[in-house]
Design an enzyme around this catalytic site. Sequence first.
Site, PDB file in Angstrom:
ATOM      1  NE  ARG A  78      -3.759   0.150   0.349  1.00  9.29           N
ATOM      2  CZ  ARG A  78      -4.469  -0.259  -0.724  1.00  9.29           C
ATOM      3  NH1 ARG A  78      -4.390   0.383  -1.873  1.00  9.29           N
ATOM      4  NH2 ARG A  78      -5.245  -1.322  -0.634  1.00  9.29           N
ATOM      5  NE  ARG A 107      -2.136  -5.311  -6.703  1.00 10.51           N
ATOM      6  CZ  ARG A 107      -3.068  -4.564  -6.111  1.00 10.51           C
ATOM      7  NH1 ARG A 107      -2.804  -3.317  -5.769  1.00 10.51           N
ATOM      8  NH2 ARG A 107      -4.270  -5.050  -5.892  1.00 10.51           N
ATOM      9  CG  HIS A 187      -1.567   2.046  -8.124  1.00 12.09           C
ATOM     10  ND1 HIS A 187      -1.676   2.993  -7.146  1.00 12.09           N
ATOM     11  CD2 HIS A 187      -2.790   1.487  -8.245  1.00 12.09           C
ATOM     12  CE1 HIS A 187      -2.921   3.007  -6.689  1.00 12.09           C
ATOM     13  NE2 HIS A 187      -3.616   2.104  -7.343  1.00 12.09           N
ATOM     14  CG  ASP A 231     -11.041   5.116  -8.667  1.00  8.22           C
ATOM     15  OD1 ASP A 231     -10.114   5.169  -9.505  1.00  8.22           O
ATOM     16  OD2 ASP A 231     -11.452   4.047  -8.165  1.00  8.22           O
ATOM     17  CD  GLU A 293      -3.443   4.884  -9.809  1.00  4.49           C
ATOM     18  OE1 GLU A 293      -3.840   3.899 -10.478  1.00  4.49           O
ATOM     19  OE2 GLU A 293      -4.048   5.280  -8.802  1.00  4.49           O
TER      20      GLU A 293
HETATM   21  O1  LIG Z   1      -6.680  -1.411  -3.221  1.00  5.83           O
HETATM   22  P1  LIG Z   1      -5.958  -1.606  -4.526  1.00  5.83           P
HETATM   23  O2  LIG Z   1      -6.242  -2.928  -5.168  1.00  5.83           O
HETATM   24  O3  LIG Z   1      -4.479  -1.360  -4.373  1.00  5.83           O
HETATM   25  O4  LIG Z   1      -6.510  -0.502  -5.505  1.00  5.83           O
HETATM   26  C1  LIG Z   1      -6.458   0.836  -5.159  1.00  5.83           C
HETATM   27  C2  LIG Z   1      -7.109   1.690  -6.253  1.00  5.83           C
HETATM   28  O5  LIG Z   1      -6.307   1.631  -7.397  1.00  5.83           O
HETATM   29  C3  LIG Z   1      -6.709   2.559  -8.415  1.00  5.83           C
HETATM   30  O6  LIG Z   1      -5.826   2.468  -9.479  1.00  5.83           O
HETATM   31  C4  LIG Z   1      -8.105   2.196  -8.872  1.00  5.83           C
HETATM   32  O7  LIG Z   1      -8.543   3.109  -9.856  1.00  5.83           O
HETATM   33  C5  LIG Z   1      -9.047   2.206  -7.687  1.00  5.83           C
HETATM   34  O8  LIG Z   1     -10.333   1.808  -8.113  1.00  5.83           O
HETATM   35  C6  LIG Z   1      -8.533   1.288  -6.595  1.00  5.83           C
HETATM   36  O9  LIG Z   1      -9.368   1.385  -5.465  1.00  5.83           O
END
Ligand SMILES: O=P(O)(O)OC[C@H]1O[C@@H](O)[C@H](O)[C@@H](O)[C@@H]1O
Length: 319
Positions: A78, A107, A187, A231, A293
């Site tokens: 995260r 990932r 991301h 988002d 992203e």
């Molecule tokens: O919780 P994750 O799987 O890491 O995703 C986080 C976010 O990633 C973003 O790229 C998406 O557009 C969102 O919809 C999503 O909630």
Amino acid sequence: MVERANKPSALSATPGLAPQPTVTFSDDNSRVTAELPTGETVEILLYGATVISWKDSRGDEKLWLSEAAKLDGSKPVRGGIPLVFPVFGTAPNHASASKLPQHGFARNNRWEFLGKSTSESAAGKQAADLSVKLDFGLSSSAVSNSDLWPFKFNLIYSVTLNRENLTTSLVVTNDDDKPFECQVLMHTYLRVKDITQVKITGLDGASYTDKVDGASTKSQSGDVTITGETDRVYTPKGGPSDPVSVVESGKTPYTVTRDNLSNVVVWNPWTEKAEGMADFAPKDGYKNMLCIEPGAVGAWQTLEAGDAFEGAQTITIPY
Ligand SMILES: O=P(O)(O)OC[C@H]1O[C@@H](O)[C@H](O)[C@@H](O)[C@@H]1O
């Protein structure tokens, strides 16, 4: 100069020459850190080839990483820069991607460190001209959940650190004898001081899919500000090299350019979503992060047998 390392070990400066970038591994071989002689650093977790830290010469962190992020390989990180491949989100109705987990498997698999390259500009010999590139690889044979996506492929991910920017570049090669469709996205969790003071330039006039409003299609008018859960999948009007910048309190801490990545996702979970994510801490951390992203996710990229796709982002900081 290129050095290859099959087995992780410390790769350091050469005595007698001008200071060179150093590349070191953590004792448990879980991560690799590169440092320029001028002090900039980047740290990559082999799990996901996730960039988890990028600091300027003053030691100021550029990426947001949750205090509750799992760095032990038990779930995607995260924060930092997780890599999204071969699907963005989920695709329950897609013929070959329907079984994939959210954002695919790049990932949450351990990548191999392939080696480092260093380079200096033609003027040369000045520490300020140096850059270091770290290469990582993941192939279908090394993917733990390969039955979820029945194709042979090879990924090479390169992370290049310069004084004033970080470039991440992914090459996807179809090693199968049949075509496949995939999506790619970087991301990136950028660290900001105060999300309420941030605006994003470079998206004026871009169409976007608003994922918090029933995936409706909209058109951006002016700069983007973040005032709630956001988002959005943007398709900027200009080419990939047209910059998208983060402006905060009159300064421009980040400028993002893209190569062959036609989309930019803008994401901030805001209060409730942050509350609902167990690995998101502190809970008001959404005030200090903004995901910009770059990706190729608006459509599927079709790769014929033997073909390759390459996409990259460069994030530039002032120095
Ligand atoms: O919780 P994750 O799987 O890491 O995703 C986080 C976010 O990633 C973003 O790229 C998406 O557009 C969102 O919809 C999503 O909630």
